[in-house]
Design an enzyme around this catalytic site. Structure first.
Site, PDB file in Angstrom:
ATOM      1  N   ASP A 185       0.875  -1.175   0.000  1.00 49.88           N
ATOM      2  CA  ASP A 185       0.000   0.000   0.000  1.00 49.88           C
ATOM      3  C   ASP A 185       0.912   1.224   0.000  1.00 49.88           C
ATOM      4  O   ASP A 185       2.133   1.090   0.128  1.00 49.88           O
ATOM      5  CB  ASP A 185      -0.888  -0.014   1.266  1.00 49.88           C
ATOM      6  CG  ASP A 185      -1.812   1.197   1.335  1.00 49.88           C
ATOM      7  OD1 ASP A 185      -2.381   1.559   0.292  1.00 49.88           O
ATOM      8  OD2 ASP A 185      -1.943   1.805   2.414  1.00 49.88           O
ATOM      9  N   TYR A 214      -1.065   8.315  -2.742  1.00 47.36           N
ATOM     10  CA  TYR A 214      -1.173   7.921  -4.148  1.00 47.36           C
ATOM     11  C   TYR A 214      -2.403   8.560  -4.800  1.00 47.36           C
ATOM     12  O   TYR A 214      -2.449   8.728  -6.006  1.00 47.36           O
ATOM     13  CB  TYR A 214      -1.337   6.397  -4.247  1.00 47.36           C
ATOM     14  CG  TYR A 214      -0.058   5.583  -4.234  1.00 47.36           C
ATOM     15  CD1 TYR A 214       1.161   6.126  -3.855  1.00 47.36           C
ATOM     16  CD2 TYR A 214      -0.087   4.240  -4.613  1.00 47.36           C
ATOM     17  CE1 TYR A 214       2.312   5.349  -3.847  1.00 47.36           C
ATOM     18  CE2 TYR A 214       1.063   3.460  -4.622  1.00 47.36           C
ATOM     19  CZ  TYR A 214       2.261   4.014  -4.233  1.00 47.36           C
ATOM     20  OH  TYR A 214       3.395   3.243  -4.233  1.00 47.36           O
ATOM     21  N   GLY A 215      -3.385   8.859  -3.951  1.00 44.23           N
ATOM     22  CA  GLY A 215      -4.716   9.208  -4.444  1.00 44.23           C
ATOM     23  C   GLY A 215      -4.835  10.449  -5.295  1.00 44.23           C
ATOM     24  O   GLY A 215      -5.851  10.647  -5.955  1.00 44.23           O
ATOM     25  N   CYS A 255      -4.184  -1.784  -1.893  1.00 49.17           N
ATOM     26  CA  CYS A 255      -4.351  -0.381  -2.245  1.00 49.17           C
ATOM     27  C   CYS A 255      -5.357  -0.318  -3.401  1.00 49.17           C
ATOM     28  O   CYS A 255      -5.100  -0.873  -4.476  1.00 49.17           O
ATOM     29  CB  CYS A 255      -2.995   0.185  -2.672  1.00 49.17           C
ATOM     30  SG  CYS A 255      -3.075   1.831  -3.375  1.00 49.17           S
ATOM     31  N   ASN A 256      -6.478   0.335  -3.154  1.00 49.44           N
ATOM     32  CA  ASN A 256      -7.509   0.443  -4.202  1.00 49.44           C
ATOM     33  C   ASN A 256      -7.033   1.283  -5.380  1.00 49.44           C
ATOM     34  O   ASN A 256      -7.359   0.997  -6.525  1.00 49.44           O
ATOM     35  CB  ASN A 256      -8.759   1.101  -3.620  1.00 49.44           C
ATOM     36  CG  ASN A 256      -9.518   0.183  -2.694  1.00 49.44           C
ATOM     37  OD1 ASN A 256     -10.413  -0.536  -3.118  1.00 49.44           O
ATOM     38  ND2 ASN A 256      -9.151   0.184  -1.427  1.00 49.44           N
ATOM     39  N   THR A 257      -6.274   2.346  -5.074  1.00 49.81           N
ATOM     40  CA  THR A 257      -5.828   3.240  -6.141  1.00 49.81           C
ATOM     41  C   THR A 257      -4.946   2.474  -7.129  1.00 49.81           C
ATOM     42  O   THR A 257      -5.112   2.585  -8.349  1.00 49.81           O
ATOM     43  CB  THR A 257      -5.060   4.439  -5.518  1.00 49.81           C
ATOM     44  OG1 THR A 257      -5.835   4.960  -4.439  1.00 49.81           O
ATOM     45  CG2 THR A 257      -4.802   5.514  -6.531  1.00 49.81           C
ATOM     46  N   THR A 259      -8.143   1.477   1.415  1.00 51.13           N
ATOM     47  CA  THR A 259      -7.839   0.607   2.556  1.00 51.13           C
ATOM     48  C   THR A 259      -7.568   1.386   3.848  1.00 51.13           C
ATOM     49  O   THR A 259      -7.695   0.849   4.939  1.00 51.13           O
ATOM     50  CB  THR A 259      -6.650  -0.308   2.237  1.00 51.13           C
ATOM     51  OG1 THR A 259      -5.567   0.501   1.731  1.00 51.13           O
ATOM     52  CG2 THR A 259      -7.031  -1.348   1.200  1.00 51.13           C
ATOM     53  N   HIS A 260      -7.202   2.660   3.712  1.00 56.28           N
ATOM     54  CA  HIS A 260      -6.974   3.467   4.915  1.00 56.28           C
ATOM     55  C   HIS A 260      -8.256   3.681   5.725  1.00 56.28           C
ATOM     56  O   HIS A 260      -8.204   3.916   6.932  1.00 56.28           O
ATOM     57  CB  HIS A 260      -6.442   4.854   4.536  1.00 56.28           C
ATOM     58  CG  HIS A 260      -4.967   4.909   4.263  1.00 56.28           C
ATOM     59  ND1 HIS A 260      -4.394   4.435   3.107  1.00 56.28           N
ATOM     60  CD2 HIS A 260      -3.944   5.401   5.008  1.00 56.28           C
ATOM     61  CE1 HIS A 260      -3.077   4.647   3.151  1.00 56.28           C
ATOM     62  NE2 HIS A 260      -2.774   5.229   4.299  1.00 56.28           N
TER      63      HIS A 260
END
Ligand code: DGL
Length: 292
Positions: free
Chosen positions: A31, A63-64, A94-96, A204-205
């Site tokens: 992540d 990252y977002g 990490c979704n991004t 995920t955060h």
């Protein structure tokens, strides 16, 4: 907190001793920071016998609000490094990264790489009829969750909200600030107006501030954590490939690109102990874009 640096010799002897039986190799989990610990927690619960290599790209978070090109490059570097460390599988925590780089890196690397979007979308569709997604702006702009849900069931409306302030607040450990609560209220208001019945943690955060999100949203709203579903998918994949570890796992190895002390200090509240954290320099892997 003890700083812990593996020597190269120790590392290579460790990885080579496990090469004989690939099922004993680590699963790589990464992540931008501490968000992936919510996925790690699911792995500990469902796959307690697996050895984990965790990487947090803390020097380059968040990252977002990065471009798709930057994220793809970071993900390539991380996976190249993880393959070099001898992992048997990578779970993008990490979704991004999952939204913007998964398809491409799945083509480029030979090991199984799992992302959060599809498992999360499937999990949400099983439960909800009006789905809200909170995520980083990059994930929201990619429409990855919208697309994945529409493909499964085109009749389900999806509202996606980019929440740029959440990751910096969580990484600064402002988990109980009134300000964080106010920001959350601002992000969730359009979802409450849309009368959602289900909310996906699209970053995920965000599980780290679930206490705030639950307090704001009405009690009938179901919360979906894609981490639960990606770990089930990983378990199936390991079984199918005969790669599930049956021996005693090694302790999780934590690595970051930024400050090991900062990561250890922040993560101890979720891990229940202060982890030993190594600093890793991915620069050497930045020249290698595709793994052999
Ligand atoms: N936790 C990550 C995600 O799931 C990335 C957050 C960030 O660095 O912006 O998207």
């Amino acid at each position: 907190m003890t700083n812990f640096y593996f020597s190269q010799t120790k590392l290579s002897s460790l990885t080579s001793s496990f090469r004989e039986d690939p099922s004993t190799l680590s699963i790589g989990v990464f992540d931008s920071g501490v968000g992936g610990l919510t996925v790690l927690r699911e792995i500990y619960a469902k796959l307690p016998q697996e050895t984990i290599l965790y990487f947090g790209d803390t020097a380059r978070l968040p990252y977002g609000n990065r471009s798709a090109e930057e994220i793809l490059q970071f993900v390539r570097e991380i996976i190249t490094w993880m393959v070099d460390q001898g992992v048997k599988m990578v779970i993008m925590a990490c979704n991004t990264s999952s939204a913007l780089a998964l398809e491409q890196v799945q083509k480029e690397f030979k090991i199984p790489i799992l992302g959060l979007i599809l498992p999360g979308a499937r999990g949400a569709v099983q439960q909800g009829r009006r789905i809200g997604v909170i995520s980083t702006p990059a994930t929201a702009d990619s429409n990855a969750y919208g697309q994945a849900i529409q493909e499964i069931d085109p009749n389900i409306p999806v509202w996606q909200i980019g929440c740029p302030e959440f990751v910096p607040l969580i990484e600064q450990n402002r988990l109980h600030d009134v300000y964080t609560y106010e920001v959350a209220k601002k992000y969730l208001t359009p979802l409450m107006e849309a009368n959602i019945d289900t909310l996906i943690y699209g970053c995920t955060h965000y599980r780290h501030i679930s206490h705030i999100l639950r307090e704001i949203l009405p009690s009938f709203v179901k919360f979906i954590d894609p981490a639960t579903f990606v770990v089930s998918a990983a378990e199936k994949e390991l079984e199918a490939m005969g790669l599930k570890n049956t021996l005693t796992p090694l302790p999780t190895r934590f690595c970051v690109s930024g400050s090991p002390e900062q990561f250890a200090e922040l993560s101890k509240q979720w891990l229940g102990h202060t982890p030993e954290v190594e600093k890793v320099d991915l620069a050497v892997f930045s020249q290698i874009s595709v793994c052999p």
